[in-house]
Enzyme design. Structure first.
Site, PDB file in Angstrom:
ATOM      1  N   ASP A   1       8.532  -2.692  -7.850  1.00 12.50           N
ATOM      2  CA  ASP A   1       8.024  -1.481  -7.182  1.00 12.50           C
ATOM      3  C   ASP A   1       8.993  -1.169  -6.040  1.00 12.50           C
ATOM      4  OD1 ASP A   1       7.267  -3.779  -5.746  1.00 12.50           O
ATOM      5  OD2 ASP A   1       5.479  -2.838  -4.905  1.00 12.50           O
TER       6      ASP A   1
ATOM      7  N   HIS B   1       9.753 -11.975   0.823  1.00 16.38           N
ATOM      8  CA  HIS B   1       8.895 -12.078  -0.368  1.00 16.38           C
ATOM      9  C   HIS B   1       9.730 -12.052  -1.664  1.00 16.38           C
ATOM     10  CE1 HIS B   1       5.395 -11.532   2.152  1.00 16.38           C
ATOM     11  NE2 HIS B   1       5.728 -10.313   2.499  1.00 16.38           N
TER      12      HIS B   1
HETATM   13  O1  RIB Z   1       2.965  -8.760  -0.572  1.00 17.87           O
HETATM   14  C1  RIB Z   1       4.347  -8.632  -0.709  1.00 17.87           C
HETATM   15  C2  RIB Z   1       4.714  -7.919  -1.992  1.00 17.87           C
HETATM   16  O2  RIB Z   1       4.131  -6.598  -1.993  1.00 17.87           O
HETATM   17  C3  RIB Z   1       6.184  -7.698  -2.182  1.00 17.87           C
HETATM   18  O3  RIB Z   1       6.493  -7.732  -3.538  1.00 17.87           O
HETATM   19  C4  RIB Z   1       6.379  -6.302  -1.636  1.00 17.87           C
HETATM   20  O4  RIB Z   1       7.550  -5.716  -2.135  1.00 17.87           O
HETATM   21  C5  RIB Z   1       5.140  -5.619  -2.127  1.00 17.87           C
HETATM   22  O5  RIB Z   1       5.287  -5.257  -3.478  1.00 17.87           O
HETATM   23 CA    CA Z   2       7.702  -5.816  -4.502  1.00 18.86          CA
END
Ligand code: RIB
Ligand code: CA
Length: 314
Positions: free
Chosen positions: A9, A246
């Site tokens: 995303d 992340h």
């Molecule tokens: O909670 C973090 C995740 O949510 C990551 O993948 C960030 O890019 C969003 O998609």
């Molecule tokens: Ca993401």
């Protein structure tokens, strides 16, 4: 060489994970499928096309537009305060001439799995909607791919959407439950480790100084996008000039799982109870049916090594 398909995303942290994958000498990106989350699925695809151009990776990679709503037909809210209006911190990257591949995301995932005959790794950096839809079409998918790495969830740390849930899992908890139970060889990289790993302004200054000449534009992009992301991290955690890591961490683990430690457990995801929506129910808690395979949940990571590796490709 690891053959990976990235489902994303494309927000700020996705973009760094993507650039890492495109520059890594041990990863070959077979394709991208996009999903709504940090931004719309369409904007995620647009961002991905521009990132491929920015990377000058030297090979063609199809980008396929995926789900713009979750399995329950919900869209949004889009977190523009985290990733900006365009998902990449309002940085304007040059437009790409590349067109989107006209194929459905589930069909593309299935055809890539068939083509690579057990040699495909799926790296899922957003909601698991596209993967769940692919499973609906081909329930044998888990046995056709090598493994899947999922950025999402939390078991021991507070969630980032509610006290129990992380955004990717919460955003399509029904899809996550389907995927967790499907029988994939799966590694889940959740907030337990991603919120223990930090990328700082200092790291970026070092990168600016020592990066390859050919990667200067990439580093300038990362610096600008992170400026936006650092602001959100400061406002939400009080930590100055740094952010949690992340999606890039999930990508590093996809490339080489040895930077982490794992616990094997059966797990499912709560999607019916509103209060606990998105909570990962492991077999250490109560789970009503155990008739599916175990997954590997990342519980510790060598964060210093992860950051060094992340920076090293640029
Ligand atoms: O909670 C973090 C995740 O949510 C990551 O993948 C960030 O890019 C969003 O998609
Ligand atoms: Ca993401």
């Amino acid at each position: 060489m690891k053959h990976i398909l990235i489902d994303c995303d494309t927000g700020i942290d996705d973009s760094i994970a993507i650039l890492y994958a495109l520059k890594s000498k041990t990863l070959h990106v077979e394709g991208f499928t996009t999903v709504y989350g940090n931004t719309s699925s369409h904007q995620a695809a647009e961002n991905t096309l521009r990132l491929i151009k920015l990377s000058k990776c030297g090979y063609e990679i199809p980008v396929v537009l995926g789900a713009n709503q979750n399995l329950d037909g919900e869209y949004g809210p889009i977190p523009i305060y985290i990733h900006g209006d365009n998902g990449i911190g309002n940085v304007e990257l040059p437009k790409s001439e590349q067109q989107l591949r006209k194929e459905s995301a589930p069909d593309f995932i299935i055809s890539k799995a068939n083509e690579l005959q057990g040699d495909l790794t799926i790296v899922a950096l957003g909601r698991l909607t596209n993967i769940a839809l692919a499973l609906e079409k081909d329930p044998r998918l888990p046995y056709k791919v090598k493994n899947m790495i999922v950025m999402g969830g939390t078991i021991g740390k507070p969630g980032n959407v509610n006290p129990y849930a992380e955004a990717n899992i919460y955003g399509d908890a029904r899809a996550a439950d389907i995927v967790f139970r499907a029988g994939f060889h799966m590694i889940v990289v959740g907030l337990d480790v991603t919120t223990e790993t930090y990328l700082s302004g200092h790291d970026i200054s070092v990168l600016e100084k020592y990066c390859d000449v050919e990667n200067r534009d990439i580093v300038q992009y990362i610096k600008s996008a992170l400026k936006f992301y650092f602001k959100f991290n400061y406002e939400s955690t009080g930590c100055q000039d740094r952010c949690v890591v992340h999606d890039p961490l999930a990508m590093l683990i996809a490339e080489n799982p040895s930077i982490g430690e794992y616990r094997m457990m059966r797990a499912a995801v709560e999607y019916e109870n509103k209060e606990f929506r998105g909570m990962i129910k492991t077999d250490e808690r109560f789970i009503s049916d155990y008739n599916h395979d175990e997954i590997l949940y990342c519980i510790r990571v060598d964060s210093d090594l992860a950051i060094r590796r992340l920076l090293s490709v640029f």
